[in-house]
Scaffold this active site. Structure first.
Site, PDB file in Angstrom:
ATOM      1  N   CYS A 137      50.160 -18.972 -77.124  1.00 44.12           N
ATOM      2  CA  CYS A 137      49.762 -20.128 -77.924  1.00 44.12           C
ATOM      3  C   CYS A 137      49.633 -21.378 -77.060  1.00 44.12           C
ATOM      4  O   CYS A 137      50.649 -21.941 -76.630  1.00 44.12           O
ATOM      5  CB  CYS A 137      50.781 -20.347 -79.038  1.00 44.12           C
ATOM      6  N   CYS A 140      51.149 -24.562 -78.690  1.00 41.62           N
ATOM      7  CA  CYS A 140      52.607 -24.622 -78.700  1.00 41.62           C
ATOM      8  C   CYS A 140      53.149 -24.909 -77.301  1.00 41.62           C
ATOM      9  O   CYS A 140      54.115 -25.659 -77.151  1.00 41.62           O
ATOM     10  CB  CYS A 140      53.202 -23.299 -79.176  1.00 41.62           C
ATOM     11  N   ASP A 141      52.572 -24.317 -76.270  1.00 38.44           N
ATOM     12  CA  ASP A 141      53.223 -24.304 -74.957  1.00 38.44           C
ATOM     13  C   ASP A 141      52.458 -24.986 -73.835  1.00 38.44           C
ATOM     14  O   ASP A 141      53.006 -25.137 -72.735  1.00 38.44           O
ATOM     15  CB  ASP A 141      53.484 -22.838 -74.539  1.00 38.44           C
TER      16      ASP A 141
END
Ligand SMILES: Cc1cc2nc3c(=O)[nH]c(=O)nc-3n(C[C@H](O)[C@H](O)[C@H](O)COP(=O)(O)OP(=O)(O)OC[C@H]3O[C@@H](n4cnc5c(N)ncnc54)[C@H](O)[C@@H]3O)c2cc1C
Length: 312
Positions: A137, A140-141
């Site tokens: 992701c 997200c990261d």
């Protein structure tokens, strides 16, 4: 029955398909309960920017999910997120779902919209370094890899679009793809190729991940020559497709060999009163717009089914 709450329709899954079904049904004054594992919004919450949803030039995926949820609730739907589904019974005229907290919900009709999840590579080291250098992701990261050089695995739309989005944070992205051509839309290929931070290793795959506490590098195998090269990197993002979230539905509703739910053109399944929508059904193109379209059709078909019951 004690502890049982009855409603007209239960929707399982709160991605764009499920949320759209909830909007249509509740607006039609059908008592609707949406239960979803995870955050309402589904996979949309994993993408930083959606630029192909008609009518909205650009929107963050989490924000789009929040608006859909708000719309459904405003029309009267009950939306329960982060629910753990215990058991499901689709047999007979009254369907029932029990959540892990012991609450049982029953309904005359069910819409299955469980979506899908990222496919993993299944090569040595992947499990060990998940969350310690390996991510699925970008939204997200991506920020964790600011100033670093990373690898993206895959050659579809998600891989190329997310590789471009990652260049906001990182200094270099190497895309590793198993074929000598991409499976993405031409505009996504053009955008990735035009980005000076992106380079390509074609006809290749990652054969293993290595490191100590964190990921330190990968072995890249050329699938034509068999040659293996060492590639030092702190981060690998994997975008190689999806698996439908239908494991718990096996044996309850007809699935194909890939685990996708088989439906008719009105998105009815082989079980009377049970409909399916979104990425989990048999289809070629998996997008928010196609999920939303499915949610609409499944909701209207389910409402018709309820209507036919009332006429009997
Ligand atoms: C990184 C990424 C970027 C993307 N970018 C775009 C884009 O820019 N444009 C675009 O159109 N599409 C994009 N997509 C694809 C799009 O997000 C999906 O096609 C769409 O979200 C599918 O919707 P859905 O409702 O079928 O399922 P999902 O979005 O997968 O939602 C299903 C929900 O149901 C939950 N669930 C699973 N099993 C159960 C169960 N048994 N009971 C209850 N709940 C359950 C899941 O946890 C999930 O929250 C992207 C996808 C990803 C991963």
């Amino acid at each position: 029955m004690e502890n049982t709450i009855h409603t007209d329709v239960i929707i399982l899954g709160g991605g764009p398909a499920g949320l759209t079904a909830a909007i249509y049904l509740s607006r039609a004054r059908v008592k609707t309960l949406l239960l979803t594992e995870g955050t309402p919004g589904g996979q949309m919450t994993l993408t930083h920017e959606i630029a192909n949803y008609p009518g909205i030039e650009k929107i963050n995926g989490y924000a789009l999910g929040s608006v859909m949820k708000k719309q459904a609730i405003a029309f009267g739907a009950v939306v329960k997120g982060n629910v753990e589904i215990g058991s499901i019974s689709l047999v007979g005229p009254v369907k029932s779902i029990t959540t892990s907290d012991g609450q049982t919900y029953t309904a005359d009709s069910i819409i299955l919209a469980p979506g899908g999840r990222s496919r993993t590579m299944g090569v040595p080291g992947e499990d060990t370094f998940k969350g310690r250098g390996i991510s699925y992701c970008a939204t997200c990261d991506g920020d964790f890899f600011t100033g670093k050089e990373i690898v993206v695995v895959g050659g579809g739309n998600s891989a190329l679009e997310e590789a471009v989005s990652l260049t906001k944070y990182v200094t270099k992205v190497t895309i590793v793809h198993q074929f000598d051509h991409f499976q993405a839309f031409q505009h996504a290929v053009d955008e990735a190729k035009a980005n000076p931070k992106i380079s390509f290793v074609m006809s290749s795959t990652i054969s293993s991940f290595y490191g100590n506490d964190k990921l330190e590098g990968v072995k890249i195998s050329n699938l034509v020559t068999g040659e293996e090269t060492d590639f030092r990197t702190d981060g690998v993002f994997i975008f190689i497709g999806y698996v439908p979230n239908t494991e718990t539905l096996k044996g309850m509703v007809a699935l194909n060999e890939r685990g996708e739910i088989i439906t008719g053109s009105d998105l009815s399944t082989n079980i009377e009163g049970v409909y399916a929508a979104g990425d989990a059904v048999v289809k070629k193109y998996r997008q928010i717009t196609t999920a939303v379209a499915d949610g609409t059709v499944a909701a209207l078909a389910s409402a018709d089914y309820l209507h036919s019951l009332n006429r009997k």
